[in-house]
Design an enzyme around this catalytic site. Structure first.
Site, short mmCIF file in Angstrom:
data_model
loop_
_atom_site.label_atom_id
_atom_site.label_comp_id
_atom_site.label_asym_id
_atom_site.label_seq_id
_atom_site.Cartn_x
_atom_site.Cartn_y
_atom_site.Cartn_z
N SER A 142 0.83 -1.22 0.00
CA SER A 142 0.00 0.00 0.00
C SER A 142 0.86 1.27 0.00
O SER A 142 1.94 1.29 0.59
CB SER A 142 -0.88 0.00 1.25
OG SER A 142 -1.35 1.29 1.54
N TYR A 166 -2.38 5.48 -4.07
CA TYR A 166 -3.38 6.54 -3.94
C TYR A 166 -2.74 7.70 -4.67
O TYR A 166 -1.59 8.07 -4.37
CB TYR A 166 -3.58 6.91 -2.48
CG TYR A 166 -4.38 5.91 -1.68
CD1 TYR A 166 -5.70 5.63 -2.01
CD2 TYR A 166 -3.82 5.27 -0.57
CE1 TYR A 166 -6.45 4.73 -1.25
CE2 TYR A 166 -4.56 4.37 0.18
CZ TYR A 166 -5.87 4.11 -0.17
OH TYR A 166 -6.61 3.22 0.58
N THR A 192 -6.18 2.77 -6.29
CA THR A 192 -7.40 2.68 -5.47
C THR A 192 -8.16 4.00 -5.56
O THR A 192 -7.59 5.06 -5.34
CB THR A 192 -7.04 2.34 -4.01
OG1 THR A 192 -6.36 1.09 -4.00
CG2 THR A 192 -8.28 2.24 -3.14
N LYS A 282 -8.99 -0.21 -8.43
CA LYS A 282 -9.59 -0.93 -7.29
C LYS A 282 -10.64 -0.05 -6.62
O LYS A 282 -10.36 1.11 -6.28
CB LYS A 282 -8.48 -1.28 -6.29
CG LYS A 282 -8.97 -1.91 -5.00
CD LYS A 282 -7.78 -2.41 -4.18
CE LYS A 282 -8.17 -2.95 -2.84
NZ LYS A 282 -8.48 -1.91 -1.85
N HIS A 306 -13.97 -1.88 -0.39
CA HIS A 306 -12.87 -1.59 0.52
C HIS A 306 -13.10 -2.31 1.87
O HIS A 306 -12.77 -1.80 2.93
CB HIS A 306 -12.78 -0.07 0.74
CG HIS A 306 -11.38 0.43 0.98
ND1 HIS A 306 -10.68 1.18 0.07
CD2 HIS A 306 -10.56 0.32 2.05
CE1 HIS A 306 -9.50 1.50 0.58
NE2 HIS A 306 -9.40 0.99 1.77
#
Ligand SMILES: Cc1cc2nc3c(=O)[nH]c(=O)nc-3n(C[C@H](O)[C@H](O)[C@H](O)COP(=O)(O)O)c2cc1C
Length: 418
Positions: A142, A166, A192, A282, A306
């Site tokens: 992440s 992100y 995402t 995503k 999520h």
């Protein structure tokens, strides 16, 4: 005369009791292994995790947004389905391997990106990637992870690593992050898109979750009986983000400050160009967005709410799956997550047309329950459940699973539109 009185009896002989004494030989196992050996399901790992992890991080993982209805319903969708097995099939050898985004995976699931993983257990992302490597499945790091892009690659050079982005307010910083993931051999980029702002996770407020953890009176009391967790925290290297640069304030990378909520479908063009490899979106939750993502040229989409952590009361991704596969399955790889807790959930999603499944909390419970060995245990539990379910369904390969093996049910019927 009652029947028991007619039974022929004799005196028990020494040795008669032996077959009944099923003492488990766990002498060779260490403390952690013994603890993990008692976990037969992901739910068992969850219970161990709760006993061992301070409330803040445990509930950060375990909880969802607001009333947690989206989280519960995503799970419920898997519990409500029926399997339709075929009989008299030769299933002595089962092959669980598949391909996803141009590469192999030994199992039809991988480990989803999760932020702050070292808060769950000091072993953090390195433990997860090594366990993923051993299981032969991909793991997505992440943007808000706690191990750097480079360190993760070093920890498991041969594991399949994906990078979850992100998009940051500072586009140049995003580009440098993408370049870093490329340099270190990550083979897919997952963008995402369901966090334009952070969801309202009430358990984080209730249990005093903060990043990094704060030692308040409440957390101090909680920590007093989870000494191992705190001693691990204090004796290992301080948390770093997945990507940090000298001179760039951490707030530029932190959840509340980093995320560019002006991002639109148009931005996928520059991301695609900068990345140049498989690109995945995503957080797709409608058919219309699945189509738009495909039109924007993505290689894969993840149907996901999520894990119920963002907008509450979102419909279960599993219920969208069959229609999404019909709509865009020929043009892109349709993946799914949210609510997967068993290998049979994975099999059901694959049968309904998913190319691949991601699991989040399932491996985090393992991590909290026993560090790296706990993630191994989670992968082992899911793998054996996948294999057994396939055999009981009468199939020996992923390609043989079809929608005819599964029937979805819902307890709620939608109100007709008028
Ligand atoms: C503690 C935690 C942190 C997460 N952090 C991220 C993240 O940083 N980026 C992201 O794309 N998804 C994140 N997710 C969502 C997961 O990638 C995945 O969509 C979700 O966990 C799937 O639901 P499941 O937990 O029921 O398997 C997070 C999930 C959890 C539980």
């Amino acid at each position: 005369m009652p029947e028991y009185a007619r039974l022929e009896r004799r005196f028990p002989r020494p040795g008669d009791l032996k077959p009944f004494l099923a003492l488990k030989d766990r002498r060779g196992l260490g403390r952690v292994q013994r603890r993990l050996a008692s976990a037969h399901t992901i739910e068992d790992l969850r219970r161990i995790a709760q006993a061992r992890t301070p409330s803040g991080p445990f509930h950060y993982v375990d909880g969802g947004a607001e009333e947690e209805l989206g989280m519960a319903r995503a799970r419920e969708a898997f519990r409500d389905l029926d399997f339709h097995p075929r009989i008299l099939c030769d299933v002595h050898a089962v092959d669980t391997s598949t391909t996803v985004l141009g590469g192999p995976s030994a199992l039809p699931f991988g480990f989803a990106p999760t932020g702050g993983t070292r808060m769950m257990h000091a072993a953090g992302e390195r433990a997860v990637v090594r366990a993923a490597g051993r299981a032969g499945i991909p793991y997505a790091l992440s943007t808000v992870g706690t191990t750097s892009i480079a360190a993760l690659a070093e920890a498991a050079p041969s594991a399949r690593r994906w990078f979850q982005m992100y998009l940051l307010k500072d586009r140049d910083l995003s580009l440098r992050m993408i370049a870093e993931a490329k340099t270190h051999g990550y083979d897919a980029l997952i963008v995402t898109v369901d966090v334009p702002v952070s969801g309202n996770r009430l358990r984080d407020l209730k249990y005093g979750m903060s990043y990094p953890p704060q030692l308040t009176l409440k957390t101090f009391l909680d920590a007093s009986y989870r000494v191992e967790w705190w001693s691990n925290l204090l004796t290992t290297e301080p948390y770093t983000f997945t990507y940090e640069e000298p001179g760039v304030p951490r707030s530029a990378l932190q959840v509340s400050g980093f995320n560019d909520n002006t991002t639109t479908f148009e931005d996928l063009a520059w991301v695609r160009e900068a990345w140049g490899g498989p690109l995945v979106i995503k957080g797709v939750q409608t058919l219309a967005d699945a189509r738009r993502a495909v039109d924007a040229g993505v290689d894969g989409i993840v149907l996901s709410n999520h894990g119920g952590r963002q907008l509450d009361r979102t419909p279960p991704p599993l219920h969208l799956l069959p229609a999404a596969v019909r709509e865009v399955g020929a043009d892109t790889e349709v993946m799914i997550d949210s609510g997967v807790r068993t290998g049979s959930d994975v099999v059901a999603a694959i049968a309904l047309g998913a190319r691949f499944v991601l699991v989040g909390r399932a491996y985090l419970y393992g991590l909290m329950a026993g560090g790296e060995a706990g993630v191994d245990r989670a992968a082992h539990i899911l793998r054996t459940e996948v294999e057994r379910t396939m055999q009981l369904l009468g199939v020996t390969s992923i390609a043989e699973l079809t929608p005819e093996h599964v029937r979805l049910f819902t307890r709620r019927a939608p109100v007709p539109l008028y």
